[in-house]
Design an enzyme around this catalytic site. Structure first.
Site, mmCIF file in Angstrom:
data_model
loop_
_atom_site.group_PDB
_atom_site.id
_atom_site.type_symbol
_atom_site.label_atom_id
_atom_site.label_comp_id
_atom_site.label_asym_id
_atom_site.label_seq_id
_atom_site.Cartn_x
_atom_site.Cartn_y
_atom_site.Cartn_z
ATOM 1 N N ASP A 33 0.814 -1.211 0.000
ATOM 2 C CA ASP A 33 0.000 0.000 0.000
ATOM 3 C C ASP A 33 0.851 1.266 0.000
ATOM 4 O O ASP A 33 1.924 1.294 0.608
ATOM 5 C CB ASP A 33 -0.889 0.046 1.251
ATOM 6 C CG ASP A 33 -2.054 -0.922 1.183
ATOM 7 O OD1 ASP A 33 -2.159 -1.670 0.203
ATOM 8 O OD2 ASP A 33 -2.859 -0.926 2.137
ATOM 9 N N HIS A 172 3.627 -2.251 3.535
ATOM 10 C CA HIS A 172 3.459 -0.860 3.121
ATOM 11 C C HIS A 172 4.681 -0.362 2.359
ATOM 12 O O HIS A 172 5.814 -0.688 2.700
ATOM 13 C CB HIS A 172 3.175 0.040 4.322
ATOM 14 C CG HIS A 172 1.772 -0.098 4.821
ATOM 15 N ND1 HIS A 172 1.373 -1.151 5.611
ATOM 16 C CD2 HIS A 172 0.660 0.656 4.599
ATOM 17 C CE1 HIS A 172 0.083 -1.029 5.859
ATOM 18 N NE2 HIS A 172 -0.369 0.056 5.258
#
Length: 202
Positions: A33, A172
């Site tokens: 992400d 992430h």
């Protein structure tokens, strides 16, 4: 506060969203992400290339605009991209109209039917408007790499302890995750490959 393993009550709250794939096959789904960013995306891509696996990147529109060469590299190397809004908005704190406009702005860049709400937070009214056009991808395993108080070793343990058939795993691609991703990502991939898991695109 976050839960590494997606809890049952959240799945009930967002029943039309995808939290995991089939538990019958030893396939898993690696996702990232927030990127692309120059500080971490090249490391992630190099690691994926080293192990010859593909992943899905839920990209923030403004980061695509800042780093088009990295976005292009993600695509050229055979990875999948998804929409993560243009400005990483929290749906719960954003009007429906603004949230949907922000997603559409990102969609002009990603051109993907995959969407993951930042922080996993979106109003049911917002998702209702998105379901006809998008697969809403949540997750099964949250590594906690964004947690500055979490050790890299614990991040790695989070990833491998909770992964099972069909798991969607979240790392992430942002600056605060760097030390945990650099440590945990290669180890996680190597461990899961040793357990005969197959990495697939969503």
């Amino acid at each position: 506060m976050y839960l590494v393993k997606a809890p049952f009550f959240l799945k009930l709250f967002y029943p039309k969203s995808i939290w995991n794939k089939s538990r019958k096959e030893n396939k898993i789904y690696l996702t990232f992400d927030d990127g692309p960013i120059p500080e971490l995306t090249p490391f992630v891509l190099d690691t994926l290339k080293q192990y010859n696996i593909k992943a899905t990147f839920f990209c923030v529109g403004e980061n695509i605009k800042k780093n088009p060469h990295l976005f292009e590299r993600i695509l050229l190397e055979g990875h999948q991209v998804g929409n993560h809004t243009y400005n990483h908005l929290k749906g719960w704190q954003t009007t429906d109209a603004h949230f949907l406009e922000n997603i559409e702005k990102c969609q002009e860049l990603t051109k993907s039917n995959l969407f993951r709400p930042p922080y996993g937070r979106a109003k049911k009214s917002q998702l209702a408007k998105l379901y006809p056009d998008y697969q809403i991808i949540m997750w099964d395993v949250l590594t906690g790499d964004f947690d500055l108080s979490l050790s890299p070793e614990k991040c790695y343990k989070n990833a491998i302890k909770h992964t099972e058939n069909g798991s969607i795993i979240v790392f992430h691609d942002n600056i605060k995750a760097i030390p945990r991703v650099e440590y945990a990502l290669p180890k996680t991939i190597a461990y899961l490959l040793s357990k005969n898991y197959h990495f697939e695109l969503l």
